[in-house]
Design an enzyme around this catalytic site. Structure first.
Site, PDB file in Angstrom:
ATOM      1  N   SER A 177       1.468  -2.427   0.993  1.00 13.42           N
ATOM      2  CA  SER A 177       1.866  -2.640  -0.397  1.00 13.42           C
ATOM      3  C   SER A 177       1.254  -3.941  -0.909  1.00 13.42           C
ATOM      4  O   SER A 177       0.028  -4.063  -0.953  1.00 13.42           O
ATOM      5  CB  SER A 177       3.391  -2.633  -0.506  1.00 13.42           C
ATOM      6  OG  SER A 177       3.798  -2.520  -1.844  1.00 13.42           O
TER       7      SER A 177
ATOM      8  N   ASP B  73       2.889   8.769  -3.614  1.00 19.26           N
ATOM      9  CA  ASP B  73       3.458   7.429  -3.762  1.00 19.26           C
ATOM     10  C   ASP B  73       3.791   7.208  -5.233  1.00 19.26           C
ATOM     11  O   ASP B  73       2.905   7.006  -6.059  1.00 19.26           O
ATOM     12  CB  ASP B  73       2.448   6.389  -3.262  1.00 19.26           C
ATOM     13  CG  ASP B  73       3.038   4.993  -3.137  1.00 19.26           C
ATOM     14  OD1 ASP B  73       4.019   4.701  -3.841  1.00 19.26           O
ATOM     15  OD2 ASP B  73       2.509   4.206  -2.326  1.00 19.26           O
TER      16      ASP B  73
ATOM     17  N   HIS C 273       5.696   6.005  -0.738  1.00 17.91           N
ATOM     18  CA  HIS C 273       5.235   4.652  -0.443  1.00 17.91           C
ATOM     19  C   HIS C 273       5.504   4.244   1.010  1.00 17.91           C
ATOM     20  O   HIS C 273       4.797   3.401   1.561  1.00 17.91           O
ATOM     21  CB  HIS C 273       5.917   3.666  -1.400  1.00 17.91           C
ATOM     22  CG  HIS C 273       5.315   2.295  -1.416  1.00 17.91           C
ATOM     23  ND1 HIS C 273       3.978   2.070  -1.684  1.00 17.91           N
ATOM     24  CD2 HIS C 273       5.851   1.064  -1.202  1.00 17.91           C
ATOM     25  CE1 HIS C 273       3.729   0.774  -1.640  1.00 17.91           C
ATOM     26  NE2 HIS C 273       4.841   0.144  -1.340  1.00 17.91           N
TER      27      HIS C 273
END
Length: 744
Positions: free
Chosen positions: A595, A670, A702
């Site tokens: 991320s 995601d 995600h």
């Protein structure tokens, strides 16, 4: 100049290192077999009498669930209050919520995830007295919530707010304009849920006769779509409203529904706001006075309003201002006189404040160059506040008590590591959850007066015993002076570490604003992976650079308007200094992250191409122009206002610098960091004629998990690390091939 402080203290990975350690940690141990599963206490609830607590227990053999009641003093089970074995309509339940009088319980079943925090499910009301069960709605609903008197339940179905009378069964439909991707009543939209961290956008007043709720008009918010491949012949699409940086947000409005008159009034405060947020609403102890927090789009102004529901008048009692941004507090607490407790960073550190009902400061309760990290509650009987802080070191957490006037502060927890408390309803006791890098989670009953141990409840001795048979390494905590700042760091070396050899280095970081990855607590799955890599011959390091949390506002907010600049500089400089150590091979340094960490690892490899020769980026942001409005604009402003802040630190604009090996990974579904980020980065790399490896996991969000997914992903990353960083460990003196080979 190299400057690395020796460890302040060294945390052994397990409490006892036994000579019998022979087993090696495998990826299957971590992500398939559950070898290192940690025992937890699930859904702990303190009963109103202050002498008992409830826990959700699960029988793996029968797949039954139970709400069991325990006595604080004896820790013995008093009774099983609810058992799914006795419920005809519910084979199991996954969560529960008591009414205020604890005579009714909402039981959650068949819950399905929507986004990170939101779920749809079937919910039943269980009557403790007669054992009856009442399905709240035939349809799946969201956020069922008891009224304070326990006579009603409010819930949201298909974006509309409803109230059910539990005696008559009658249902009142409060709103009727709810429509997918257009109007939401009482539930937050995607970006509020993700970035303001709440889902239920309605609240009951103390008299159970009014409900305040937020209405979200998403009409003008741009839509984002994702293909869902599944197993059908044709893929489907998931379409939802997602405001990217600089784009239109939902228009929010505040409303109050009166159950007596069946009328809904729109709230209008005495200030004109344009393009604003409403991150929190909460009724005060006065059933006719509602509090609401209003925030400007830049998020550097936060106003606390008191709204009179009878006269529909408002009064702004508090105005927080900051050059960067203001944090939204979850700890607003109203006392009997409607004075309130508040947390703020206005003195440079997050601390507790006490204001009167008009917003006049009575006193600052906590002070010091350290942060309050959690607020547990206020005991009116002796004017005591209970909280958690990092006063004992920014990587540790302790539980404290302090008088409302700021005097008589006590540290209630004794062990160095991470302590987290769950207090009894009358604040007589607290159950402390403690863990550290040496000790897996243990649950103890403690006195709230002294903090002294009363009894042990649960530990993870079996896990510690299991680990004692494995080859494990020390996790060494220290600080490293980088670019003028002392940064927290941990290092894991191979168990058979030999200072005469030079080892490859893998760095891990996240680096997002206010985050922390160097913390003295027990392992998550990645920690076991790092142990696996250490036993394969790698040194693994994590450094929390500038912009991370719990070291004061200045340290955290230095990255404002320049996300990815100072954070990347710190990781590159730290890697150079670590590479200068005699036992680290500076020619084999890699970095990875997920991320925000994927955004970082990409930039580190591109910008630090003379230092890093390998990087893995999982679900990375490749340009903050692609990410959501609330998070991104909090730190960067809008793209229209700050284009250089968005573009100068975007990995997309540095692909030409790639020299090393790069693995790019993303989930195709995601909803948070969209696959668009990876697709655009891949295209930029292709057009720059840069070779790279990549993988897209079908229909994964995600977190990229489910079934065999995690094991597959970590096998892929491990193989990549072996191929690009591993090979052979060199002798630092002779610079010749050592006989110790890294597997893979």
């Amino acid at each position: 100049m190299q400057h690395i402080k020796f460890p302040l203290y060294v945390c052994l990975f397990t409490t006892i290192i036994l000579s019998a350690q022979t087993k090696e940690i495998t990826l299957e141990d971590i992500w398939k077999d559950g070898t290192f599963r940690t025992e937890l206490m699930d859904v702990l609830h303190s009963m109103a009498n202050g002498q008992q607590y409830s826990v959700l227990n699960f029988d793996r053999k029968t797949r039954s669930t139970f709400i069991d009641i325990y006595d604080y003093k004896t820790l013995k089970k008093v009774e099983t209050l609810v058992s799914s074995e006795n419920l005809e309509d519910i084979p199991y339940f996954t969560d529960y919520t008591f009414s205020k009088d604890e005579q009714k319980i909402i039981l959650a079943t068949k819950e399905e995830e929507i986004y990170r925090r939101s779920v749809l499910g079937n919910y039943y009301v269980y009557n403790v007295k007669d054992g009856s069960l009442d399905l709240i709605s035939e349809e799946k609903i969201q956020e069922p919530t008891f009224s304070p008197d326990g006579k009603r339940v409010a819930f949201v179905e298909d974006n509309n707010l409803y109230v059910k009378d539990l005696n008559s069964g009658a249902i009142i439909q409060v709103t009727s304009d709810g429509e997918k991707n257009k109007i939401i009543n009482g539930i937050t939209d995607w970006v509020y849920e993700e970035e303001f961290a709440f889902v239920r956008a309605f609240d009951w007043n103390a008299d159970s006769n009014k409900i305040a709720f937020i209405r979200f008009d998403e009409t003008n918010v741009p839509e984002f779509s994702m293909d869902i491949y599944g197993t059908a012949l044709y893929q489907t699409q998931r379409v939802f409203k997602y405001p990217k940086a600089g784009e239109a947000n939902s228009e929010v409005s505040l409303h109050i529904f009166d159950l007596n008159t069946k009328e809904t009034n729109k709230v209008k405060v005495d200030k004109e706001y344009e393009d604003f947020y409403m991150p929190r609403i909460k009724w005060t102890n006065n059933p006719d006075v509602l509090s609401a927090q209003y925030m400007n789009r830049h998020q550097n102004e936060l106003d606390l309003w008191m709204i009179n529901a009878i006269t529909n008048t408002s009064n702004m009692v508090l105005a927080e201002r900051d050059k960067a941004y203001v944090n939204v507090t979850d700890y607003l607490t109203f006392l009997k006189d409607n004075s309130f407790i508040w947390t703020s960073e206005k003195d440079g550190y997050n601390h507790i404040y006490h204001y009167d009902k008009k917003g006049n400061l009575i006193n600052q309760v906590t002070k010091g160059n350290w942060e309050v990290t959690d607020y547990y509650g206020y005991n009116e009987k002796d004017n005591t506040i209970f909280y958690q802080s990092v006063e004992n070191g920014s990587i540790n957490r302790d539980v404290y008590s302090i008088k409302l006037n700021g005097r008589n502060k006590k540290r209630l927890t004794k062990s160095e590591g991470t302590n987290n408390a769950s207090f009894s309803a009358d604040f007589s006791f607290f159950i402390n959850t403690f863990s550290s890098a040496t000790t897996p989670p243990e649950y103890t009953l403690n006195s709230s007066e002294s903090g002294n141990l009363i009894k042990s409840i649960k530990d993870n001795d079996k896990l510690a015993q299991t680990l004692s048979g494995y080859k494990t390494s020390k996790k060494e905590f220290s600080t490293i002076l980088v670019n003028g700042s002392d940064l927290n760091m941990w290092m894991i070396k191979p168990a058979n570490f030999d200072a005469s050899k030079a080892y490859p280095l893998l760095m891990y970081q996240y680096s997002g604003p206010g985050s922390q990855k160097v913390v003295n607590q027990w392992n998550n799955s990645n920690d076991y992976w790092y142990q696996h890599l250490a036993q394969e011959g790698y040194i693994v390091v994590c450094v929390d650079g500038r912009g991370t949390g719990f070291k004061g506002a200045d340290f955290k907010k230095v990255t404002q308007n320049e996300l990815g600049k100072y954070e990347v500089e710190d990781q590159i400089t730290a890697a150079k200094q670590l590479g200068a150590l005699s036992y680290i091979d500076a020619s084999r340094i890699g970095i990875w992250g997920w991320s925000f960490g994927g955004f970082m690892s990409s930039n580190c490899l591109f910008k630090g191409n003379e230092v890093f020769n390998m990087a893995i980026a999982v679900a990375p942001v490749s340009s903050w122009r692609f990410y959501d409005s609330i998070y991104t604009e909090r730190f960067l402003g809008t793209p229209q206002e700050n284009p250089s802040g968005y573009d100068e630190n975007s990995p997309l604009n540095h692909v030409d610098k790639l020299k090393g090996d790069f693995l790019l990974v993303h989930g195709s579904s995601d909803d948070n960091v969209h696959l668009q980020n990876t697709m655009r980065l891949a295209e930029a790399l292709i057009q720059a004629d840069k070779q790279f490896d990549w993988a897209v996991y079908p229909d994964k969000n995600h977190r990229i998990y489910g079934g065999n997914t995690s094991l597959h992903l970590y096998k892929k990353m491990t193989s990549f690390i072996h191929e690009k960083l591993g090979d052979k460990i060199q002798n630092k003196e002779e610079t010749k091939v050592n006989q110790v080979k890294i597997k893979g």
